[in-house]
Design an enzyme around this catalytic site. Structure first.
Site, mmCIF file in Angstrom:
data_model
loop_
_atom_site.group_PDB
_atom_site.id
_atom_site.type_symbol
_atom_site.label_atom_id
_atom_site.label_comp_id
_atom_site.label_asym_id
_atom_site.label_seq_id
_atom_site.Cartn_x
_atom_site.Cartn_y
_atom_site.Cartn_z
ATOM 1 N N ASP A 179 -3.228 7.477 -3.323
ATOM 2 C CA ASP A 179 -3.186 6.337 -2.398
ATOM 3 C C ASP A 179 -3.638 5.104 -3.183
ATOM 4 O OD1 ASP A 179 -3.437 4.623 -0.215
ATOM 5 O OD2 ASP A 179 -5.072 5.756 0.741
ATOM 6 N N HIS A 231 -6.855 10.504 5.524
ATOM 7 C CA HIS A 231 -8.162 9.922 5.851
ATOM 8 C C HIS A 231 -9.118 11.008 6.277
ATOM 9 C CE1 HIS A 231 -5.913 6.033 6.336
ATOM 10 N NE2 HIS A 231 -6.967 5.636 5.666
ATOM 11 N N ASP A 275 0.862 -1.188 0.000
ATOM 12 C CA ASP A 275 0.000 0.000 0.000
ATOM 13 C C ASP A 275 0.894 1.232 0.000
ATOM 14 O OD1 ASP A 275 -1.870 2.023 0.467
ATOM 15 O OD2 ASP A 275 -3.097 0.744 1.751
ATOM 16 N N HIS A 293 -12.039 6.008 2.047
ATOM 17 C CA HIS A 293 -12.043 7.294 2.739
ATOM 18 C C HIS A 293 -11.869 8.437 1.762
ATOM 19 C CE1 HIS A 293 -7.712 7.057 1.953
ATOM 20 N NE2 HIS A 293 -7.846 5.766 2.245
ATOM 21 N N GLU A 304 -11.005 0.974 -1.028
ATOM 22 C CA GLU A 304 -10.054 -0.103 -0.755
ATOM 23 C C GLU A 304 -10.706 -1.314 -0.110
ATOM 24 O OE1 GLU A 304 -6.976 0.847 2.151
ATOM 25 O OE2 GLU A 304 -7.851 2.825 2.411
ATOM 26 N N GLU A 307 -6.717 -1.123 -4.085
ATOM 27 C CA GLU A 307 -7.101 0.271 -3.803
ATOM 28 C C GLU A 307 -6.747 1.201 -4.962
ATOM 29 O OE1 GLU A 307 -5.014 2.150 -0.515
ATOM 30 O OE2 GLU A 307 -6.638 3.615 -0.255
HETATM 31 MN MN MN Z 1 -3.715 2.900 0.913
HETATM 32 MN MN MN Z 2 -6.370 4.332 1.693
#
Ligand code: MN
Ligand code: MN
Length: 293
Positions: free
Chosen positions: A94, A162, A83, A154, A187, A275
């Site tokens: 992200d 977030h 990630d 998020h 995600e 994600e």
């Molecule tokens: Mn992530």
């Molecule tokens: Mn994330």
């Protein structure tokens, strides 16, 4: 319109390139630390900064593990979640993927990937959070697995990894609607375990939540260095100050810093994750972390 859309697009592309680079480094015999450091350097070489430490989750660990300073752990036959976040002037990209080094969890990997693809198809202005959660849950269940109920997608904002809205991985019935120009990360996590994670111990990631005066020089030194990250999550291995553990303990005690311990599945189940970061549009969405040539 978003004023700094170019930064969001650039951050998304840097995150995508870094993830593509990182996934190819995940091989048996390679150290986790080497992958994390190379990917973080790649983000910088591409003109961004890490928005958070490279997260490497092995097997039943969903998230929030990053290698320690002298981490000797090597990849072997694990199910690996990578990630990666990059930021450009605070605009965050992200994204995450799963690499199955065991060769035994292809279906589990597909479950989270298909859930992400299905969710992206329905993202647009007016889509509800509950609808998105339901599509994710249904897609994962169709493969015979469970979504992780207590992990969510998020919103993203400048120097915020977030924010609202919280995008569920299950059918919550939440009728909150997505809005045009929102930037969100979806995600899905899929597991063959019980479908939830818990907090464990020995956090390697922390962030600064409040700026207050601190008494000890150790805490002051750690805080001074940590403040350079603008509130974004930090790896302990990034901090050079001596007395890191002692200083950080004080920062946590006074609610200046917050720790993020690794998140294992409650039943020890294997976990896969996928994600992307998306820009919500009137009739669909733009995948900001979709790798371009
Ligand atoms: Mn992530
Ligand atoms: Mn994330």
């Amino acid at each position: 319109m978003i004023e700094n859309l170019d930064d969001w697009k650039k951050a998304g592309q840097i995150a995508a390139k870094a993830l593509d680079y990182g996934r190819k480094l995940v091989k048996p015999g390679t150290k986790l630390l080497e992958v994390a450091e190379k990917v973080e350097q790649k983000i910088i070489d591409l003109g961004g900064f890490p928005a958070f430490p490279v997260n490497i989750g092995l097997n039943d660990i969903a998230a929030h593990y990053t290698p320690t300073k002298n981490d000797e752990t090597v990849f072997s036959d694990q199910l690996v979640k990578l990630d990666i976040g990059a930021h450009v002037n605070g605009a965050v990209g992200d994204n995450a993927c799963t690499v199955d080094l065991s060769g035994r969890y292809a279906d589990l990997v597909k479950a989270s990937q298909e859930a992400l693809d299905a969710a992206i198809k329905i993202v647009k202005e007016g889509a509800t959070l509950g609808e998105i959660g339901k599509v994710i849950q249904d897609t994962i269940k169709a493969r015979g697995f469970l979504p992780i109920v207590n992990l969510s997608g998020h919103g993203l904002d400048l120097y915020e990894t977030h924010t609202e809205p919280t995008i569920p991985n299950v059918a919550t019935g939440d009728d909150t609607e997505l809005e045009e120009d929102e930037i969100i990360a979806i995600e899905p996590f899929a597991t063959n375990g019980q479908g939830a994670i818990k907090e464990s111990h020995h956090a390697e990631i922390f962030s600064i939540e409040n700026e207050k005066n601190v008494r000890s020089s150790f805490a002051r030194d750690v805080l001074r260095e940590a403040l350079e990250y603008n509130g974004l999550p930090i790896a302990k291995r990034w901090i050079k100050a001596k007395g890191l553990d002692f200083g950080l303990r004080e920062l946590i005690k006074f609610n200046i810093a917050k720790e993020y311990p690794p998140l294992p599945e409650v039943g020890g189940g294997m976990i896969s994750q996928a994600e992307h970061t998306l820009l919500v549009q009137k009739k669909g969405c733009m995948i900001l972390t979709k790798l371009k040539e």
